[in-house]
Design a protein around this motif. Structure first.
Motif, PDB file in Angstrom:
ATOM      1  N   HIS A 160       1.473   5.336  -0.358  1.00 42.04           N
ATOM      2  CA  HIS A 160       0.925   6.772  -0.490  1.00 42.04           C
ATOM      3  C   HIS A 160       1.909   7.350  -1.210  1.00 42.04           C
ATOM      4  O   HIS A 160       3.064   7.564  -0.824  1.00 42.04           O
ATOM      5  N   ASP A 187       0.759  -1.242   0.127  1.00 40.31           N
ATOM      6  CA  ASP A 187       0.071  -0.117  -0.005  1.00 40.31           C
ATOM      7  C   ASP A 187       0.864   1.113   0.226  1.00 40.31           C
ATOM      8  O   ASP A 187       1.625   1.414   0.908  1.00 40.31           O
ATOM      9  N   ARG A 197      -3.210   7.024  -3.065  1.00 39.95           N
ATOM     10  CA  ARG A 197      -3.054   5.899  -2.564  1.00 39.95           C
ATOM     11  C   ARG A 197      -3.001   4.938  -3.563  1.00 39.95           C
ATOM     12  O   ARG A 197      -3.690   4.759  -4.551  1.00 39.95           O
ATOM     13  N   SER A 256       5.214   7.253   1.645  1.00 41.15           N
ATOM     14  CA  SER A 256       5.147   5.973   2.526  1.00 41.15           C
ATOM     15  C   SER A 256       4.651   4.907   2.049  1.00 41.15           C
ATOM     16  O   SER A 256       3.938   4.880   0.923  1.00 41.15           O
ATOM     17  N   SER A 299       3.030   0.987   3.418  1.00 41.38           N
ATOM     18  CA  SER A 299       2.477  -0.034   4.235  1.00 41.38           C
ATOM     19  C   SER A 299       2.478  -1.282   3.749  1.00 41.38           C
ATOM     20  O   SER A 299       2.596  -1.643   2.666  1.00 41.38           O
ATOM     21  N   GLY A 300       2.916  -2.371   4.406  1.00 39.69           N
ATOM     22  CA  GLY A 300       2.963  -3.819   4.159  1.00 39.69           C
ATOM     23  C   GLY A 300       4.372  -4.515   3.850  1.00 39.69           C
ATOM     24  O   GLY A 300       4.637  -5.541   3.607  1.00 39.69           O
TER      25      GLY A 300
END
Length: 179
Positions: free
Chosen positions: A54, A52, A60, A91, A93-94
């Motif tokens: 950004h 994910d 996103r 950024s 995530s994951g």
């Protein structure tokens, strides 16, 4: 007898100090090794998995990592693929803590310019997202630090289409996507 206990206690304190010093040395070496890991190494370890992202323009992107190069990452989202410059990622995530160095140190032909030139040669229609908006068209030229987008224009009369060009500096590039 008291001296035996005294010297045993002293030996135990020295052993404990050595163990603590050893643990501190291991921790310092671990921190030093982690300081050498590149974002591309961590992304490379995520190839085939979902992330994910950004992006710098506030969007996103939830997608699967397909390929990683020193300047960009290729992502697949449903039926579309996206080339995202690493500088456009705000950024992620994951990502796991795993890292994978490249199989070869030769990264010739894997620059952002090279991948954009491949899209240009293919005449693939693309959507180019920048820090200030998006453009649809085809990549007409790729310079060292910019690309020219040929946007379709339909005001040339019936059956005639001419293109107008926009120049996008790589520094403003957020994402190049299939259309």
């Amino acid at each position: 007898m008291r001296w035996d206990l005294l010297f045993a206690d002293l030996a135990a304190q020295l052993d404990a100090a050595e163990v603590a010093d050893g643990m501190q040395a291991v921790a310092e070496l671990t921190r030093a090794e982690q300081a050498t890991i590149l974002l591309t190494d961590r992304l490379r370890a995520a190839v085939g998995g979902p992330l994910d992202l950004h992006l710098a323009d506030g969007h996103r992107l939830a997608a699967e990592v397909r390929d990683v190069a020193p300047e960009w990452v290729l992502l697949a989202e449903r039926s579309r693929q996206h080339v995202v410059p690493l500088t456009a990622i705000a950024s992620i995530s994951g990502l796991t803590r795993n890292a994978l160095t490249p199989a070869s140190h030769v990264e010739v032909g894997r620059s952002l310019g090279a991948v954009l030139r491949a899209l240009m040669r293919d005449r693939a229609p693309v959507r180019v997202r920048t820090t200030s908006g998006q453009l649809d068209g085809r990549i007409a030229r790729v310079g060292r630090d910019h690309l020219d987008i040929e946007e379709p224009r339909h005001d040339q009369g019936p059956g005639r289409t001419a293109g107008s060009g926009r120049i996008v500096p790589f520094s403003a590039l957020v994402c190049v996507s299939e259309t």
